[in-house]
Design a protein around this motif. Structure first.
Motif, PDB file in Angstrom:
ATOM      1  N   PHE A 192       8.651   3.379   7.356  1.00 24.89           N
ATOM      2  CA  PHE A 192       8.999   2.058   8.280  1.00 24.89           C
ATOM      3  C   PHE A 192       7.010   1.787   8.353  1.00 24.89           C
ATOM      4  N   CYS A 193       7.300   0.396   8.187  1.00 24.82           N
ATOM      5  CA  CYS A 193       6.047  -0.586   8.197  1.00 24.82           C
ATOM      6  C   CYS A 193       6.225  -1.699   9.490  1.00 24.82           C
ATOM      7  N   LYS A 194       5.317  -1.585   9.646  1.00 23.60           N
ATOM      8  CA  LYS A 194       4.651  -2.085  10.644  1.00 23.60           C
ATOM      9  C   LYS A 194       5.592  -4.037  10.490  1.00 23.60           C
TER      10      LYS A 194
ATOM     11  N   PRO B 167      -4.753 -11.460   2.904  1.00 25.81           N
ATOM     12  CA  PRO B 167      -4.569 -10.458   2.299  1.00 25.81           C
ATOM     13  C   PRO B 167      -4.165 -11.026   0.768  1.00 25.81           C
ATOM     14  N   PRO B 168      -4.334 -10.788  -0.608  1.00 31.23           N
ATOM     15  CA  PRO B 168      -3.917 -11.164  -1.389  1.00 31.23           C
ATOM     16  C   PRO B 168      -2.257 -10.718  -1.070  1.00 31.23           C
ATOM     17  N   ILE B 169      -1.939 -11.639  -1.967  1.00 34.00           N
ATOM     18  CA  ILE B 169      -0.089 -11.101  -2.433  1.00 34.00           C
ATOM     19  C   ILE B 169      -0.181  -9.990  -3.301  1.00 34.00           C
ATOM     20  N   ARG B 170       1.168  -9.061  -3.058  1.00 38.45           N
ATOM     21  CA  ARG B 170       1.625  -8.393  -3.739  1.00 38.45           C
ATOM     22  C   ARG B 170       2.744  -7.469  -4.273  1.00 38.45           C
TER      23      ARG B 170
ATOM     24  N   ASP C 130       0.668  -1.148   0.518  1.00 36.13           N
ATOM     25  CA  ASP C 130      -0.182  -0.475  -0.017  1.00 36.13           C
ATOM     26  C   ASP C 130       0.609   1.353   0.005  1.00 36.13           C
ATOM     27  N   THR C 131       1.902   1.382   0.553  1.00 35.46           N
ATOM     28  CA  THR C 131       2.984   2.235   0.796  1.00 35.46           C
ATOM     29  C   THR C 131       3.444   2.388  -0.400  1.00 35.46           C
ATOM     30  N   ILE C 132       3.573   1.639  -1.246  1.00 34.85           N
ATOM     31  CA  ILE C 132       4.899   1.926  -2.672  1.00 34.85           C
ATOM     32  C   ILE C 132       3.627   2.385  -3.638  1.00 34.85           C
TER      33      ILE C 132
END
Ligand code: SF4
Ligand code: SF4
Ligand code: FES
Length: 479
Positions: A342-344, A419-422, A306-308
């Motif tokens: 910085f993501c979780k 969730p689906p893999i991206r 999402d961040t990307i």
């Protein structure tokens, strides 16, 4: 490729010129013991355990630092070589606190007594590496039954200041593996050798405590240390208490990354220890919920994806969910801190899930993983109660009779929808490595091909943050 002809233990071999004797021997299935050598790190040749006899040379030579040459005749296991190695081990043990020697495990040296499974049944020994210490293994192989040399005082205090990475200088054999990995690979340069002679020891930056030093808690020194001189603080007794407690529920997140090491520790074939078997053994010990870390890893990857997607149009996106990278950036690149997303990590996703479970009974969370930086993060950010690695889990099972190598299997508890893999190529679970250069991959984000880089160690993180990150659309940093 130029080659040379050599003989090792009466075996005629043609090997690539430029190899060390150790490399030539190992490529041909001949084992030579090592301690300071570690694949991927520069050789220091300071332990002398790999000494071999070369015909025509008066002194024994270290196999890890001697290159093969045409016509060389080498003996790796002659009586003289074995005797020299035994003396080297005796001298190393004279400066090593041998609390794995307290009972008959090594002292009375009948091979069956030395089975690590036997070790765990008794409570005399308090060495975290008992049963899988490289020094102990060699002492066993070379029948070091008594310690003929003076045991020097080993009264250094343990450095427990971090609560995660613990230093025990009394167990250090000065092999320098930790110094090299911290300096050369991670470029943190927190560890160095201080003093001379018998007083030589590994110390963190300026002799400070670990908690006050430059340590970023990546845990790589723990992974390379051959003895119990650096280890992760253990929790298995507390974990067991809560597993057996009627007043608490225990939720475990189990990572597949412990399976290879558990398989090696149990000395069973590949595929004999599975997540489902470990799950069954954990349920049997009293843990209520055992879930796979795969779910949390997918949530963590989803947050990065999402961040990307949100930020890729506005220049290079730098993402990371590594605790050690966060500490590294704070310490060495403070000006870039605001620029990095910085993501979780999966451990924080797990902690978030556990919080939702709190009901009548308090819940204790246990993360089982071999990613040591997660153990440090769990301690410092206090979201997860306990972290166990494969070695602790192995010892916990031995101590309690749990047996993941048996046939019982149970499905792991499914607690949420994945969730689906991206962008799997970029956000997959990837290994740490010793390489100097980051990996390059191309992925399609928002319909456009994007050039991406993955840093697999902190040296590569440094290289990217020093400027080369601008060549990429997306950069992922791992420690
Ligand atoms: S944990 Fe990492 S940064 Fe800290 S001393 Fe060990 S290798 Fe160095
Ligand atoms: S702490 Fe471990 S890795 Fe570092 S020098 Fe001592 S024995 Fe070797
Ligand atoms: S392994 Fe060769 S000298 Fe240490």
């Amino acid at each position: 490729m130029p080659t040379v002809h050599i003989t090792i233990n009466d075996k005629n071999l043609t090997v690539e010129s430029g190899l060390t004797i150790l490399q030539a021997a190992r490529e041909n299935g001949i084992e030579i013991p090592t301690l300071c050598h570690f694949e991927g790190l520069p050789d220091k040749a300071n332990c002398r355990i790999c000494m071999v006899e070369i015909e025509g040379m008066r002194a024994y030579q270290p196999a890890c630092a001697t290159r093969v040459s045409e016509g060389m005749v080498i003996h790796t296991d002659s009586d003289g070589v074995r005797a020299a190695r035994k003396t080297t081990l005796e001298l190393l043990l004279a400066n090593h606190s041998v609390d794995c020697h307290h009972c008959l495990r090594i002292g009375s040296t009948k091979e069956p007594d030395l089975d690590p499974r036997f070790c765990e049944m008794c409570f005399w020994c308090d060495c975290e590496r008992d049963g899988f210490c490289e020094l102990q293994t060699l002492a066993r192989a070379y029948h070091v039954d008594v310690l003929p040399y003076i045991q020097h005082d080993k009264d250094h205090e343990l450095d427990l200041s971090l609560g995660s990475v613990v230093r025990n200088p009394n167990k250090c054999i000065k092999c320098r593996r930790c110094v090299e990995v911290c300096g050369e690979v991670q470029t943190v340069h927190n560890l160095s050798m201080a003093n001379r002679g018998r007083a030589t020891m590994v110390v963190p930056e300026l002799g400070k405590l670990m908690a006050d030093s430059a340590c970023v808690r990546c845990g790589r020194c723990v992974e390379v240390c051959p003895t119990g001189a650096v280890f992760m603080q253990e929790h298995k007794d507390e974990v067991l208490y809560y597993a057996h407690s009627y007043d608490h529920d225990t939720v475990v997140q189990l990572s597949a990354n412990v399976i290879p090491e558990l398989t090696a520790l149990y000395k069973v074939g590949l595929g004999e220890i599975t997540l489902k078997k470990v799950c069954a053994a954990l349920h049997k010990l009293g843990f209520q919920t055992v879930m796979s870390s795969e779910h949390a890893e997918k949530l963590a990857a989803d947050e990065m994806a999402d961040t990307i997607e949100r930020n890729v149009e506005n220049g290079p996106v730098i993402v990371s969910n590594s605790f050690a990278v966060k500490n590294f950036v704070k310490k060495f690149f403070p000006d870039m801190e605001a620029q990095i997303y910085f993501c979780k990590g999966s451990e924080k996703q797990f902690a978030k899930y556990v919080k939702r479970l709190e009901g009548d009974k308090p819940v204790k969370s246990v993360l089982i993983t071999n990613v040591l930086e997660q153990a440090a993060e769990a301690k410092e950010e206090a979201d997860i109660d306990f972290v166990l690695n494969a070695r602790e889990l192995y010892r916990l099972f031995l101590r309690t009779g749990g047996a993941p190598a048996r046939k019982y299997e149970e499905e792991l508890d499914k607690v949420w929808e994945d969730p689906p893999i991206r962008y799997e190529e970029l956000l997959r679970e990837a290994d740490w490595n010793f390489g100097k250069e980051p990996e390059e991959v191309t992925v399609t984000v928002n319909g456009k091909k994007r050039k991406c880089a993955i840093a697999h160690n902190l040296g590569q993180v440094r290289l990217l943050l020093e400027g080369s990150y601008t060549k990429y659309d997306v950069v992922r940093l791992m420690a």
